[in-house]
Structure formats: structure tokens, C-alpha cells
Design an enzyme around this catalytic site. Structure first.
Site, PDB file in Angstrom:
ATOM      1  N   ASP A   1     -10.421  44.224  51.423  1.00 49.10           N
ATOM      2  CA  ASP A   1     -11.077  43.144  50.683  1.00 49.10           C
ATOM      3  C   ASP A   1     -10.974  43.395  49.178  1.00 49.10           C
ATOM      4  O   ASP A   1     -10.663  42.481  48.396  1.00 49.10           O
ATOM      5  CB  ASP A   1     -12.541  43.053  51.115  1.00 49.10           C
ATOM      6  CG  ASP A   1     -13.321  42.033  50.303  1.00 49.10           C
ATOM      7  OD1 ASP A   1     -13.010  40.843  50.392  1.00 49.10           O
ATOM      8  OD2 ASP A   1     -14.241  42.439  49.576  1.00 49.10           O
TER       9      ASP A   1
ATOM     10  N   GLU B   1      -7.864  41.622  56.377  1.00 48.43           N
ATOM     11  CA  GLU B   1      -8.248  42.511  55.278  1.00 48.43           C
ATOM     12  C   GLU B   1      -8.073  43.973  55.669  1.00 48.43           C
ATOM     13  O   GLU B   1      -7.641  44.798  54.855  1.00 48.43           O
ATOM     14  CB  GLU B   1      -9.699  42.239  54.877  1.00 48.43           C
ATOM     15  CG  GLU B   1      -9.889  40.895  54.201  1.00 48.43           C
ATOM     16  CD  GLU B   1     -11.322  40.600  53.833  1.00 48.43           C
ATOM     17  OE1 GLU B   1     -11.553  39.877  52.847  1.00 48.43           O
ATOM     18  OE2 GLU B   1     -12.241  41.099  54.524  1.00 48.43           O
TER      19      GLU B   1
ATOM     20  N   GLU C   1     -11.409  47.284  56.373  1.00 45.92           N
ATOM     21  CA  GLU C   1     -11.675  45.930  55.894  1.00 45.92           C
ATOM     22  C   GLU C   1     -12.307  45.958  54.504  1.00 45.92           C
ATOM     23  O   GLU C   1     -11.929  45.174  53.620  1.00 45.92           O
ATOM     24  CB  GLU C   1     -12.616  45.221  56.868  1.00 45.92           C
ATOM     25  CG  GLU C   1     -12.992  43.815  56.449  1.00 45.92           C
ATOM     26  CD  GLU C   1     -14.387  43.441  56.923  1.00 45.92           C
ATOM     27  OE1 GLU C   1     -14.995  42.586  56.261  1.00 45.92           O
ATOM     28  OE2 GLU C   1     -14.869  44.021  57.908  1.00 45.92           O
TER      29      GLU C   1
ATOM     30  N   ASP D   1     -11.417  39.349  59.038  1.00 45.23           N
ATOM     31  CA  ASP D   1     -11.714  40.763  58.789  1.00 45.23           C
ATOM     32  C   ASP D   1     -10.514  41.647  59.131  1.00 45.23           C
ATOM     33  O   ASP D   1     -10.228  42.625  58.423  1.00 45.23           O
ATOM     34  CB  ASP D   1     -12.926  41.205  59.623  1.00 45.23           C
ATOM     35  CG  ASP D   1     -14.226  40.561  59.158  1.00 45.23           C
ATOM     36  OD1 ASP D   1     -14.241  39.993  58.062  1.00 45.23           O
ATOM     37  OD2 ASP D   1     -15.223  40.633  59.912  1.00 45.23           O
TER      38      ASP D   1
END
Length: 220
Positions: free
Chosen positions: A40, A112, A36, A109
Site C-alpha cells: 500500500d 497490494e 499488504e 488487499d
């Protein structure tokens, strides 16, 4: 898993990597948090580059707001809904009992984390293609003439317009440590006697989530 891979238009060679991307930290040490973190960052780069190319005459400040609009938790939640992600999440018993499959933050989450997994397996060009496909309609929604003020600003301006008490934000709980911390924020609208609570990986994001919900309530 096959349906998910068709929806994101990417076939994993290592399906275990995809499973890890779907695994919440409540399961144990082998979870999606590192993926994640990577996803991101990659998402931010891809969206920033796309906006830079699309809007060559727009200054940095507005580009930054446009980017925040695209990569915010709400948009990630909508992408998760588009690809029907919730039923595929791998959760620990506690999260299962508390309805973790429906938590927008967990779904966001995982989106990502999937992007991070694609980047690890296939590199930047592959994940760039996937991101621009998944986020296409949200990027296309951007009007270069919009200011796209964040939800906290919108809420404050709405309350000021009607001469009402400004929102009160309060951090009421922190769980986990360091980069694994989760923050629960409460926001109170005193004049309307309305309050909401939201949990996120940063206080700022939790506050924005509260403000968004309260804006929706005030508009109804």
C-alpha cells in the site's frame, strides 16, 4: 501461479513469497497483511511520483485527489480482475464458504500484498515498473481538467441538487483489533428507501464504497 506471473510481468525467485501474498488472514498467522501494508505504501509513492511528473502545473490538492482515484479500492479490484487473481486467493474455510474469492476488498488487499512482495524481493525499481504497467490505463484516464470529487461528495451533491435527504452513514460492526480491524458501514438513502453495507479496513473507505454503490443505483 505461472499465468499470474506472466500477467504482472514479474517472475518470483521465491514462489513462497508470492503464495504468502495471496494468503488471507483467515488461513492463520502466515498471511499477507504485512505485505499488504508494505505494498500500500509503495503503491502510493510510485503513483504520487508519476502524477508529480505528469502534471507539473497542478497543485497539491488536485494531485492528492488524482492519487486517491488511482489507488482506491475500486481500481485495485479492477487490477485484480485484469490479472485474474480471484481464483488464486488462498482462504480459510470460513471465507471459502462465504464466497471470499469474490470479495473485492480481499482481492484489492492481495494486489497490494503482491506489490509488497515484489519490493521485498527485487527492490523499488522492479516494483515501480510493475505498478506503472498494471495501473497504466487507470493513470492515463486522468484528465487534468477533472476535479475527481470523491464518491461521498458526488452523492451528497446529487441529492442536494434534487432537494433530497442527505445520506445517513452508520458504523454497524467492527471485527478484529488494532491494525487488523474491519469496519462495516451502512448507508441509508431515506427518500429512496435504499440502503447498502460495505466492509473495509477503515470507516472512511467503507463509507466511500457505500456511496459509490448508491451512486450507481441512482444513475440506473
Amino acid at each position: 501461479m505461472d499465468k499470474l506471473q506472466k500477467k504482472i510481468n514479474y517472475q518470483f525467485k521465491d514462489v513462497d513469497l508470492l503464495k504468502q501474498a495471496l494468503t488471507h488472514r483467515s488461513v492463520g498467522k502466515s498471511n499477507n497483511e504485512r505485505l499488504e501494508f508494505l505494498g500500500d505504501s509503495i503503491l502510493g509513492v510510485v503513483v504520487a511520483r508519476e502524477l508529480y511528473k505528469r502534471f507539473p502545473h497542478i497543485a497539491e490538492g488536485r494531485l492528492s485527489r488524482f492519487k486517491s482515484y488511482v489507488v482506491r479500492g475500486q481500481t485495485l479490484g479492477l487490477v485484480a480482475l485484469d490479472i485474474k487473481l480471484s481464483s488464486l486467493l488462498i482462504l480459510g474455510s470460513g471465507e471459502l464458504k462465504s464466497g471470499g474469492h469474490n470479495r473485492k476488498s480481499i482481492q484489492a488487499d492481495a494486489v497490494e500484498a503482491i506489490l509488497g512482495a515484489i519490493f521485498l524481493e527485487a527492490g523499488f525499481d522492479a516494483v515501480n515498473t510493475v505498478i506503472l504497467d498494471l495501473f497504466k490505463k487507470y493513470i492515463n484516464e486522468i484528465n487534468p481538467n477533472d476535479t475527481l470529487k470523491d464518491f461521498k461528495t458526488q452523492l451528497q451533491e446529487r441529492l442536494q441538487k434534487f432537494k433530497q435527504t442527505l445520506p445517513q452513514y452508520e458504523l454497524i460492526k467492527t471485527t478484529g483489533k488494532d491494525h487488523n480491524a474491519l469496519f462495516t458501514v451502512r448507508c441509508l438513502l431515506q427518500d429512496q428507501a435504499i440502503q447498502v453495507e460495505q466492509e473495509a479496513k477503515s470507516i472512511k473507505r467503507a463509507e466511500q464504497m457505500c456511496a459509490e454503490i448508491l451512486l450507481d443505483k441512482l444513475k440506473k
